[in-house]
Every structure is written in C-alpha cells, then in structure tokens.
Design a protein around this motif. Sequence first.
Motif, PDB file in Angstrom:
ATOM      1  N   TYR A   1      42.310  39.740  36.007  1.00 54.84           N
ATOM      2  CA  TYR A   1      41.402  40.836  36.370  1.00 54.84           C
ATOM      3  C   TYR A   1      40.268  40.323  37.264  1.00 54.84           C
ATOM      4  O   TYR A   1      39.981  40.895  38.322  1.00 54.84           O
ATOM      5  CB  TYR A   1      40.824  41.486  35.107  1.00 54.84           C
TER       6      TYR A   1
ATOM      7  N   HIS B   1      41.402  39.347  40.746  1.00 52.67           N
ATOM      8  CA  HIS B   1      41.700  40.541  41.531  1.00 52.67           C
ATOM      9  C   HIS B   1      40.413  41.193  42.036  1.00 52.67           C
ATOM     10  O   HIS B   1      40.316  41.565  43.210  1.00 52.67           O
ATOM     11  CB  HIS B   1      42.504  41.543  40.703  1.00 52.67           C
ATOM     12  N   ARG B   2      39.430  41.342  41.152  1.00 49.61           N
ATOM     13  CA  ARG B   2      38.166  41.990  41.549  1.00 49.61           C
ATOM     14  C   ARG B   2      37.476  41.199  42.659  1.00 49.61           C
ATOM     15  O   ARG B   2      36.968  41.791  43.611  1.00 49.61           O
ATOM     16  CB  ARG B   2      37.218  42.110  40.349  1.00 49.61           C
ATOM     17  N   ARG B   3      37.460  39.880  42.528  1.00 48.82           N
ATOM     18  CA  ARG B   3      36.787  39.062  43.542  1.00 48.82           C
ATOM     19  C   ARG B   3      37.518  39.104  44.880  1.00 48.82           C
ATOM     20  O   ARG B   3      36.885  39.111  45.933  1.00 48.82           O
ATOM     21  CB  ARG B   3      36.656  37.632  43.043  1.00 48.82           C
TER      22      ARG B   3
ATOM     23  N   HIS C   1      39.801  41.559  46.000  1.00 49.98           N
ATOM     24  CA  HIS C   1      40.019  42.874  46.588  1.00 49.98           C
ATOM     25  C   HIS C   1      38.802  43.794  46.574  1.00 49.98           C
ATOM     26  O   HIS C   1      38.824  44.834  47.230  1.00 49.98           O
ATOM     27  CB  HIS C   1      41.188  43.576  45.884  1.00 49.98           C
ATOM     28  N   HIS C   2      37.782  43.448  45.805  1.00 46.10           N
ATOM     29  CA  HIS C   2      36.591  44.290  45.706  1.00 46.10           C
ATOM     30  C   HIS C   2      35.330  43.425  45.802  1.00 46.10           C
ATOM     31  O   HIS C   2      34.493  43.446  44.904  1.00 46.10           O
ATOM     32  CB  HIS C   2      36.598  45.071  44.384  1.00 46.10           C
ATOM     33  N   PRO C   3      35.192  42.662  46.897  1.00 44.19           N
ATOM     34  CA  PRO C   3      34.009  41.793  47.015  1.00 44.19           C
ATOM     35  C   PRO C   3      32.724  42.615  47.049  1.00 44.19           C
ATOM     36  O   PRO C   3      32.681  43.711  47.585  1.00 44.19           O
ATOM     37  CB  PRO C   3      34.237  41.051  48.331  1.00 44.19           C
TER      38      PRO C   3
ATOM     39  N   GLU D   1      31.391  44.085  44.576  1.00 36.42           N
ATOM     40  CA  GLU D   1      31.322  44.954  43.405  1.00 36.42           C
ATOM     41  C   GLU D   1      31.216  44.078  42.164  1.00 36.42           C
ATOM     42  O   GLU D   1      31.709  42.955  42.142  1.00 36.42           O
ATOM     43  CB  GLU D   1      32.568  45.847  43.317  1.00 36.42           C
TER      44      GLU D   1
ATOM     45  N   VAL E   1      31.782  42.365  38.515  1.00 39.61           N
ATOM     46  CA  VAL E   1      32.927  41.974  37.687  1.00 39.61           C
ATOM     47  C   VAL E   1      32.441  41.982  36.245  1.00 39.61           C
ATOM     48  O   VAL E   1      31.411  41.385  35.933  1.00 39.61           O
ATOM     49  CB  VAL E   1      33.434  40.568  38.069  1.00 39.61           C
TER      50      VAL E   1
END
Length: 65
Positions: A26, A29-31, A33-35, A37, A39
């Motif tokens: 998780y 993925h967040r780092r 694909h969603h820089p 935002e 975590v």
Amino acid sequence: MRWPDPLSAIGRAARLMVGMPDYDVYAAHRRAHHPGEPVMSRREFHRERTERRYGGGPDRIGRCC
C-alpha cells in the motif's frame, strides 16, 4: 526484477488469505502513484482495513453474524 524472499512471500500470501492487505505494498503504491498525498501510518492502515471489512463507527452493530 527483484524476487521477494520465500518467507516474505509466504507471510504476504497468508495475510491476503485472511483478508489483511499488506501495508508495505500500500505505502509503495501511494508513494509511486499519488506523490504529495498523505500515506496512512501502519496503525491507521490496519484500523481502516479492519473497519472496512467488519464495519465500524458509531452506528456499528456489535454482533458476530
């Protein structure tokens, strides 16, 4: 491509079998694909996943079935 060690793979598979997603996957993925935002922390992640699976919040019905 780097292969995970067998014990890590077994642990990850066991967690997925009982419905507990992997925090490290998780977070990666967040780092990626969603820089920019936030975590969730490991604790927040597990709480959110448990509430999503079993229900939660003030209107939760306390029963097993």
